[in-house]
Design an enzyme around this catalytic site. Structure first.
Site: not given
Length: 357
Positions: A157, A250
């Site tokens: 991810c 993120h």
């Protein structure tokens, strides 16, 4: 496009829940199976998830009365699906065995797990970057002895927040990259209710994340040679991965050095490359893949993680660096582009190319 019946294996976890939301009204994929561990099997999904549902959106009505199956009931599941999404929480060795067992039973597996990311004939695809890696499935099927079955994996991810941004710059010869990622708690399958220790806190360690973040981009940028994906030899990537008190999203602080600094691109050339980077024409693809923000304090996690339904990549603060050539900020939604959404997009690519037929 043909419609496909699909299963979500690992449907009770955070990524499994995200799969359920994304597939509720998908134009190509119809969920016919929800599967999980033996302790969850036999229960109605709605009842089972009353205290486990972690998404802000409500649990879809269409799944509430579905009986959860045991993920190891491969034969029974195979009779009801054309392929499965896999997001189980098990030891890596167990995940490898389970996913290959599905594949050998002629059930293609689109995996969100890391267990097979290092397997040389298992494609790890970001559709906008390396769709040609789908072809390695033909070699994998030879190894497995299958006609339809195969395993394909979604990449880590965190790398979605910088690999797509770096990709169009490879033409200038990137030599070294330093990345520091600031990763949301949903990446650990948590929210603030289940992980109160993260409130007003930062943890400078995420187990195994830095190795994945340094090695996986080289597989994505690799070439198919001799029946396997030969990883790229450059650029060299060094990372630090930090857990921060954000629910989703993120962020990456990236430093880039080109092999020939005297001939490096200028800022406008870089901005033009990002702006002109074409995406893919698939149902889950974002309207625009890369978006650069001119504001000096953008992108921000809370404001921009949901860009283009969480499938777009945000960029900001491109400027020259005193040690490296350039530095910039990247941002991606970790459970959408970085997890379930990226896996659904990859499955759409395989469907379009006929690998599920």
């Amino acid at each position: 496009m043909k419609n496909f019946n699909v299963g979500i294996v690992g449907a009770t976890g955070m990524v499994g829940q995200r799969f359920a939301l994304l597939l509720e009204k998908h134009p190509w994929f119809n969920v016919t199976v929800l599967a999980a561990s033996p302790r969850s099997a036999g229960q109605k999904y709605g009842e089972l998830m009353k205290k486990r549902w972690l998404m802000e959106a409500p649990l879809p009505e269409k799944f509430k009365n579905m009986t959860v199956l045991d993920a190891s009931a491969i034969k029974s599941i195979g009779e009801q699906v054309d392929f499965v999404f896999c997001a189980v929480d098990m030891k890596k060795e167990e995940i490898r065995d389970l996913e290959e067992a599905y594949a050998k039973a002629e059930i293609p597996v689109i995996s969100n797990n890391s267990a097979h990311r290092g397997t040389s004939d298992v494609p790890m695809i970001i559709p906008e970057i390396n769709p040609e890696h789908a072809e390695i499935v033909l070699e994998q099927r030879k190894r497995l002895g299958t006609k339809r079955g195969f395993v394909a994996v979604k990449s880590n991810c965190s790398i979605q927040s910088y690999v797509p941004i770096l990709h169009p710059l490879l033409k200038f010869g990137i030599e070294n990259v330093i990345v520091c990622t600031y990763q949301a708690i949903s990446g650990a399958g948590k929210n603030f209710e289940t992980w109160p220790e993260m409130v007003d806190n930062i943890i400078p360690f995420i187990g195994g994340e830095e190795q994945k973040s340094e090695l996986e981009p080289l597989k994505i940028w690799g070439k198919i040679e001799g029946g396997e994906i030969a990883v790229a030899s450059s650029p060299q990537i060094s990372t630090q991965c930090i857990r921060v008190p954000a629910s989703d999203g993120h962020m990456a602080a990236v430093f880039v050095k080109f092999s020939n600094s005297a001939n490096k691109p200028n800022k406008q050339e870089i901005l033009d490359l990002w702006n002109e980077f074409k995406g893919v024409d698939l149902p889950s693809a974002p309207e625009k893949f890369l978006t650069y923000f001119e504001e000096e304090n953008f992108p921000q996690t809370n404001l921009h993680r949901d860009l283009h339904n969480g499938m777009g990549i945000s960029i900001g603060r491109l400027r020259e660096d005193s040690v490296y050539d350039y530095k910039f900020i990247g941002l991606s939604h970790n459970t959408l582009r970085g997890a379930a959404g990226g896996a659904v997009l990859m499955a759409e690519l395989f469907a379009e190319k006929g690998y599920f037929d």
